[in-house]
Design an enzyme around this catalytic site. Structure first.
Site, PDB file in Angstrom:
ATOM      1  CG  ASP A  49     -29.179 -11.928  -9.891  1.00  0.00           C
ATOM      2  OD1 ASP A  49     -27.912 -10.837 -10.209  1.00  0.00           O
ATOM      3  OD2 ASP A  49     -29.576 -11.915  -8.777  1.00  0.00           O
ATOM      4  CD  GLU A 105     -28.266 -10.341  -3.384  1.00  0.00           C
ATOM      5  OE1 GLU A 105     -28.512 -11.523  -3.990  1.00  0.00           O
ATOM      6  OE2 GLU A 105     -27.252  -9.680  -3.789  1.00  0.00           O
TER       7      GLU A 105
END
Length: 444
Positions: A338, A241
């Site tokens: 998310d 990420e």
């Protein structure tokens, strides 16, 4: 009767939705039976007969005599999708933005702010009420199944997994809920990490964690795979990420699946750095991911919020992974919500139509739209092990979302806040919860 503006859904057990446009990729019927009415965008015009809460027949539209014997609702070409499947969420963090905002929008600040907020506020009541608020939003928007990652270090595991089990029981029959542990992989090298794996097994969850590049990564990956194998658990990782080309966690996870002959399902979320790596490394990684059978989930809202953020500079890239390349290689690719109104992403309402729209625009999932609607329905369901969810077929539950948009331009240009959601063939209340429900928590 249950009304949504001009659309009236019969309360009878048997009725027909006529002139409905359904993405062919979401129909579990032979293409020859519906292909004659297919548009250039891959939408098929069909009649859906509902009987006893299930889909009884799927016919090419306007089969007159075959549908007149039951009440009919003419959708006038409006689209019908199966209920959404949200493969990657963080329900335990949700809606803390007001009391704990991210000061600079960075990933590092988000980590620190969430840590402070959890230490100060996260008791069972706080976590329960915020998680259930998210569930109410998801349910109202038309979601049927959610997998949530749960911060699991120290005391948080007992608190949040306890809340999860209570919510799982409370929402049974309305939402299918799965839980994934979330810690750094080094945590699994400790006795606490082994106890966490036992807890995950007790709740029938998924073992997960964050893959950080470090000198001990091989040992960490070996340990988490061993724990999962011993307990027959699936795996779900946060990987790469960031925008660092040297972050190759996705490659390392795929290698481990092959090396340890892991037979469970493995999913990797984010995978942002793949988009900034050299072509040779990209090709190597994608081939390993394909061979390993790893699924990839893209989180467009959070990645566009966090990645390449810097004060007084426009972002140069949008954090999205290589969706087209992965899909072409045969890798199952999903899209999910998310974070929602927390330090990792200050926006969101758990509406997967909104998330899908964002992904379409960021990653150019149009021209053609092809089978991308599967990314928030069928593919996500398969990666969660839900065989009868996320698709429309005879004998499956009539868990459907009725949109007014007749084509993708119409569907993706308006909020579709007047959508009708059917669960077992019955129109449900789609009223969203009021943010004021959480005022005493977030204004404390």
């Amino acid at each position: 009767m249950n009304r949504s503006e001009n659309l009236t859904i019969p309360q009878s057990d048997r009725f027909c939705l006529t002139n409905a446009r359904v993405p062919v990729c979401l129909l579990e019927v032979p293409l020859g039976e519906v292909g004659e009415n297919q548009t250039s965008e891959g939408l098929s015009l069909v009649d859906l007969e509902i009987d006893g809460g299930a889909i009884a027949r799927i016919l090419p539209a306007r089969r007159g005599e075959e549908t007149r014997e039951v009440p009919a609702v003419d959708l006038d070409g409006g689209q019908v999708w199966p209920c959404f499947v949200d493969l990657h969420a963080h329900l335990d963090k949700g809606h803390i933005w007001t009391r704990s905002p991210n000061p600079d929008g960075s990933f590092e600040s988000a980590l620190e702010v969430v840590k402070r907020d959890s230490q100060r506020y996260w008791d069972a009541e706080d976590v329960f009420r915020r998680m259930e608020f998210d569930l109410k939003c998801s349910y109202a928007h038309g979601t049927k199944a959610i997998r949530t990652h749960i911060d699991s270090s120290g005391e948080l595991a007992a608190i949040s997994f306890g809340v999860f089990r209570e919510l799982q029981a409370r929402w049974k029959g309305r939402l299918i809920l799965q839980a994934v542990s979330l810690v750094g992989l080094d945590y699994y090298l400790t006795p606490e990490g082994e106890r966490l794996a036992d807890l995950v097994a007790e709740v029938g969850g998924v073992l997960g964690g964050v893959v950080y590049m470090n000198s001990d990564l091989d040992e960490q990956i070996e340990r988490v795979f061993a724990l999962a194998k011993e307990r027959q658990l699936n795996l779900d990782f946060h990987v790469d990420e960031n925008g660092n080309p040297e972050s190759v966690g996705l490659r390392e996870v795929a290698r481990a699946v092959i090396k340890y002959q892991f037979s469970g399902r493995v999913i990797c979320g984010h995978c942002c750095s793949l988009a900034v790596q050299p072509p040779g490394l990209v090709m190597e990684t994608i081939e390993l991911v394909r061979e390993a059978g790893v699924g990839v989930v893209n989180l467009p809202a959070t990645n566009i919020y966090l990645q390449d953020r810097s004060f007084e500079r426009t972002p140069r890239w949008r954090g999205v992974t290589l969706l087209h390349e992965l899909k072409r290689a045969g890798v199952p690719v999903a899209i999910a919500s998310d974070n929602c109104r927390d330090p990792f992403c200050s926006f969101g309402d758990r509406d997967l139509l909104e998330v899908f729209k964002l992904a379409v625009k960021i990653a150019h999932l149009d021209l053609p739209f092809s089978d991308w609607p599967q990314a928030v329905t069928k593919i996500s369901a398969e990666l969660m092990g839900l065989a009868d969810v996320g698709k429309i077929g005879v004998g499956l539950p009539a868990d459907l979302i009725l949109f007014k948009g007749r084509n993708f331009s119409e569907l993706l240009s308006r909020p579709e806040s007047d959508r009708v959601v059917l669960r077992n063939g019955k129109a449900m209340d789609t009223t969203l919860p009021d943010y004021r429900e959480l005022d005493d928590l977030i204004n404390s």
